[in-house]
Write an enzyme that holds these catalytic residues in place. Structure first.
Site, PDB file in Angstrom:
ATOM      1  N   HIS A   9       3.017  20.906   6.318  1.00  0.00           N
ATOM      2  CA  HIS A   9       1.723  20.958   5.614  1.00  0.00           C
ATOM      3  C   HIS A   9       1.102  19.564   5.608  1.00  0.00           C
ATOM      4  O   HIS A   9       1.694  18.610   6.131  1.00  0.00           O
ATOM      5  CB  HIS A   9       1.889  21.509   4.194  1.00  0.00           C
ATOM      6  CG  HIS A   9       2.750  20.681   3.287  1.00  0.00           C
ATOM      7  ND1 HIS A   9       4.121  20.673   3.370  1.00  0.00           N
ATOM      8  CD2 HIS A   9       2.437  19.833   2.276  1.00  0.00           C
ATOM      9  CE1 HIS A   9       4.618  19.868   2.443  1.00  0.00           C
ATOM     10  NE2 HIS A   9       3.607  19.337   1.781  1.00  0.00           N
ATOM     11  N   ASP A  69       7.762  22.578   1.602  1.00  0.00           N
ATOM     12  CA  ASP A  69       7.489  22.596   0.164  1.00  0.00           C
ATOM     13  C   ASP A  69       6.967  23.982  -0.178  1.00  0.00           C
ATOM     14  O   ASP A  69       6.014  24.457   0.448  1.00  0.00           O
ATOM     15  CB  ASP A  69       6.461  21.527  -0.198  1.00  0.00           C
ATOM     16  CG  ASP A  69       7.044  20.126  -0.177  1.00  0.00           C
ATOM     17  OD1 ASP A  69       8.244  19.986   0.112  1.00  0.00           O
ATOM     18  OD2 ASP A  69       6.287  19.167  -0.428  1.00  0.00           O
ATOM     19  N   HIS A  94       2.031  26.782  -1.542  1.00  0.00           N
ATOM     20  CA  HIS A  94       2.196  25.420  -2.031  1.00  0.00           C
ATOM     21  C   HIS A  94       0.863  25.005  -2.642  1.00  0.00           C
ATOM     22  O   HIS A  94      -0.040  25.829  -2.788  1.00  0.00           O
ATOM     23  CB  HIS A  94       2.639  24.510  -0.875  1.00  0.00           C
ATOM     24  CG  HIS A  94       3.031  23.124  -1.279  1.00  0.00           C
ATOM     25  ND1 HIS A  94       3.751  22.857  -2.425  1.00  0.00           N
ATOM     26  CD2 HIS A  94       2.803  21.914  -0.704  1.00  0.00           C
ATOM     27  CE1 HIS A  94       3.956  21.550  -2.509  1.00  0.00           C
ATOM     28  NE2 HIS A  94       3.388  20.963  -1.491  1.00  0.00           N
ATOM     29  N   ASP A 122       0.822  -1.212   0.000  1.00  0.00           N
ATOM     30  CA  ASP A 122       0.000   0.000   0.000  1.00  0.00           C
ATOM     31  C   ASP A 122       0.852   1.257   0.000  1.00  0.00           C
ATOM     32  O   ASP A 122       0.605   2.177  -0.764  1.00  0.00           O
ATOM     33  CB  ASP A 122      -0.934  -0.005   1.220  1.00  0.00           C
ATOM     34  CG  ASP A 122      -1.949  -1.139   1.159  1.00  0.00           C
ATOM     35  OD1 ASP A 122      -2.432  -1.424   0.043  1.00  0.00           O
ATOM     36  OD2 ASP A 122      -2.239  -1.746   2.197  1.00  0.00           O
ATOM     37  N   ASP A 176      13.635  22.921  -0.409  1.00  0.00           N
ATOM     38  CA  ASP A 176      12.910  22.017  -1.301  1.00  0.00           C
ATOM     39  C   ASP A 176      13.575  21.935  -2.676  1.00  0.00           C
ATOM     40  O   ASP A 176      13.831  22.957  -3.313  1.00  0.00           O
ATOM     41  CB  ASP A 176      11.473  22.545  -1.417  1.00  0.00           C
ATOM     42  CG  ASP A 176      10.609  21.772  -2.402  1.00  0.00           C
ATOM     43  OD1 ASP A 176      10.977  20.641  -2.757  1.00  0.00           O
ATOM     44  OD2 ASP A 176       9.561  22.330  -2.802  1.00  0.00           O
ATOM     45  N   HIS A 222      14.215  17.064   0.001  1.00  0.00           N
ATOM     46  CA  HIS A 222      12.975  16.745  -0.713  1.00  0.00           C
ATOM     47  C   HIS A 222      13.200  16.609  -2.224  1.00  0.00           C
ATOM     48  O   HIS A 222      12.846  17.493  -2.999  1.00  0.00           O
ATOM     49  CB  HIS A 222      11.888  17.810  -0.471  1.00  0.00           C
ATOM     50  CG  HIS A 222      11.531  18.004   0.961  1.00  0.00           C
ATOM     51  ND1 HIS A 222      10.638  18.953   1.379  1.00  0.00           N
ATOM     52  CD2 HIS A 222      11.952  17.380   2.078  1.00  0.00           C
ATOM     53  CE1 HIS A 222      10.520  18.920   2.690  1.00  0.00           C
ATOM     54  NE2 HIS A 222      11.322  17.952   3.133  1.00  0.00           N
ATOM     55  N   HIS A 231       5.838  23.556  -6.428  1.00  0.00           N
ATOM     56  CA  HIS A 231       7.238  23.627  -5.994  1.00  0.00           C
ATOM     57  C   HIS A 231       7.997  24.690  -6.783  1.00  0.00           C
ATOM     58  O   HIS A 231       7.728  24.943  -7.956  1.00  0.00           O
ATOM     59  CB  HIS A 231       7.917  22.268  -6.181  1.00  0.00           C
ATOM     60  CG  HIS A 231       7.278  21.164  -5.410  1.00  0.00           C
ATOM     61  ND1 HIS A 231       7.630  20.872  -4.107  1.00  0.00           N
ATOM     62  CD2 HIS A 231       6.295  20.288  -5.750  1.00  0.00           C
ATOM     63  CE1 HIS A 231       6.893  19.851  -3.688  1.00  0.00           C
ATOM     64  NE2 HIS A 231       6.082  19.483  -4.655  1.00  0.00           N
TER      65      HIS A 231
END
Length: 579
Positions: A84, A174, A152, A61, A206, A402, A380
């Site tokens: 976030h 982000d 974002h 999953d 980011d 990231h 982004h």
């Protein structure tokens, strides 16, 4: 080797003089973002996300970080802050928080999404949630955390300015620098500039769009595209697929549909849940009359409805994919439908998305996707915005975060172009320890930072036995052999053989006869031995016989039943598999 108490004291004393940044996820990958700052006896955790499985992770999953280091040091953790509410930043919280039981800090929408996850996965656990707002400051141990507004693809996103005993740290979260944000909540340029003047020890920024030149367009541009689509296709039913977490865009779709006198149908569990939560919290301001249930669509005129659905990534059981296959319960697509895919494929999902688009065209639909028009913009920052961040903050040290490894490297090249010395820029892997004192920064020995696979409610290591078995079954299939023997380990009946995923059924008859003879001969040779030896003899006989006709070896699953004269049947089901 275990750490003695003396060693532990020495390590703690030295740790008070150094600040450590440790990423446990999100480096060299898209998703699974989690990192920590450690100073002496204080740890601050930032985000706790998941990532979606690769194609070869059959039946998995999602994937979560290995939390071993945090569990070993949970008494030091002063809090967990969330930038976030995307899954790659909050998705693994239900697996971490019950084990460390620390307070979390986030905005109202972020905490709402977290609470929804816990209601589904861990309803008995009470989250110690603390709502924060942009502009607030929270002290957690030796860390002062300043929360900064950012733009974002989800509302209420935050960046972090963190005061530590060694120096200031900026964590971008982000972000992009959107000059016309839909919620009139611009990026907090002033705090970035203020800390840039005070001095920033480390910037964590980011890197997702580090390969993209220029500036990322504003989300408001997608609204203009949607307006044009609704105006141009007034006689078609419009089906729009996007991320269920992109609430800014979802709100634009709903508002545009209402202006064109269309009702909105929501398809997909996450789409319904996120829209309902956003309405409850005031991020989407529409009443119930704006929506119609999916089962009512059949009797509605096509030009009076818009459908919002999941499936922009080609997920096998999502609303859009079921529609594209003609398998959806309520919606049958055809030439009177326009389908708009308002998202870019996540790396690794390109084939699934392309297959879905092909199937939509086969249904006769008109399809608009990112390659056609500006139906999607990223959340982004692109290269020029990344340079702006570096120029405003003016960090002494820089770590790109990231992104896949090439994104991290490209981001470091941007820093070099702005004059940063290579020795002051670090490309880290998950588990690396970047240590700071007043004089220098250096990478030390890594901590454990792997990943765990989640399959339903089960959790296992990424190279664990379950995934290996599934790969074997998927590649080579399975042969099940069942035999019944008497107390002397002699066959009482011919062996029973079944196979799946190994050979065509019309080829099975002759092979089964050869295998039966080989199995019977192997059991005769093993007469008088223990049942385990009989089982292994079956596996060996089958493998040797298959080597003559096939380069692949399926999983061999033997079952031995021992017939006893006095006590009836006693079964010994013994399993083995070919490599």
């Amino acid at each position: 080797m275990p750490i003695t108490s003396g060693q532990r004291k020495k390590k703690t004393k030295r740790g008070r003089k150094e600040l450590r940044f440790i990423p446990l996820g999100g480096m060299g990958e898209i998703g699974k973002n989690i990192s920590l700052l450690e100073y002496g006896n204080d740890i601050l955790v930032i985000d706790s996300g998941l990532k979606f499985p690769d194609e070869d992770m059959l039946g998995i999953d999602f994937v979560i970080p290995d939390f071993s280091y945090l569990l070993e040091n949970k008494n030091k953790i002063r809090g967990l802050v969330l930038t976030h509410g995307h899954e790659d930043h909050i998705g693994s919280l239900p697996f971490l928080l019950p084990q460390i039981d620390v307070p979390i800090y986030g905005t109202r929408l972020t905490l709402g999404l977290v609470n929804h996850k816990f209601q589904e996965l861990k309803p008995d656990y009470t989250v110690k949630a603390n709502e924060v707002h942009a502009g607030e400051v929270v002290r957690l141990g030796c860390f002062n955390v300043h929360f900064m507004s950012t733009c974002h693809s989800i509302p209420d996103s935050l960046g972090l300015a963190i005061e530590t005993p060694v120096g200031n740290i900026i964590h971008s979260g982000d972000f992009k620098f959107d000059p016309t944000p839909l919620d009139a909540r611009p990026p907090d340029y002033s705090t970035l500039v203020k800390f840039g003047h005070k001095g920033v020890l480390l910037l964590l920024s980011d890197s997702t769009n580090a390969e993209e030149p220029g500036y990322t367009p504003s989300e408001r541009g997608v609204g203009q595209t949607l307006e044009g689509i609704f105006r141009l296709y007034q006689n078609k039913r419009i089906v729009l697929s996007m991320f269920a977490s992109n609430l800014h865009r979802i709100n634009q779709v709903i508002q545009t549909a209402l202006r064109f006198n269309r009702k909105v149908a929501l398809i997909g569990r996450s789409m319904n849940a996120n829209v309902e939560l956003a309405r409850q919290l005031g991020y989407i301001d529409v009443d119930d009359s704006a929506f119609v249930p999916p089962q009512a669509l059949e009797g509605m005129r096509y030009n009076r409805v818009a459908v919002l659905t999941t499936g922009s990534q080609g997920e096998p059981f999502s609303g859009l994919v079921l529609m594209s296959k003609g398998e959806h319960k309520y919606i049958k697509l055809g030439p009177k439908d326009l389908v708009v895919i308002s998202a870019l494929p996540i790396p690794g999902n390109e084939k699934l998305v392309s297959r879905t688009i092909d199937n939509l065209f086969r249904k006769g639909c008109e399809v608009i996707y990112e390659g056609d028009r500006q139906t999607h913009v990223s959340g982004h920052a692109s290269q020029e915005e990344l340079k702006m961040m570096l120029s405003m903050v003016k960090p002494r040290y820089f770590v790109p975060i990231h992104g896949e490894y090439r994104h991290l490297v490209r981001h470091t090249q941007l820093a070099h172009e702005l004059g940063m010395e290579p020795r002051d820029v670090f490309v880290l892997e998950n588990g690396d320890v970047l240590s700071f004192n007043q004089e220098r920064a250096r990478i030390k020995d890594p901590v454990r930072a792997g990943a765990f696979l989640i399959d339903g409610t089960s959790m296992g290591e990424i190279e664990g036995s379950i995934l290996q078995e599934r790969r074997l079954l998927a590649e080579d299939g399975i042969i099940a052999v069942s035999v019944t023997v008497d107390e002397n380990m002699s066959l009482c009946a011919p062996p029973s053989i079944e196979s799946r995923g190994f050979l065509h059924q019309d080829e099975a008859g002759e092979l089964y006869k050869r295998l039966e003879n080989a199995i019977a001969a192997s059991i005769k040779r093993a007469k008088g031995k223990r049942p385990e030896a009989i089982s292994q003899a079956i596996v060996t006989a089958v493998r040797q016989e298959l080597k003559h006709i096939s380069k692949s070896l399926p999983v061999v699953l033997p079952s031995v039943t021992i017939l006893q004269s006095r006590s009836g049947l006693a079964e010994a089901h013994l399993e083995s598999k070919a490599s």
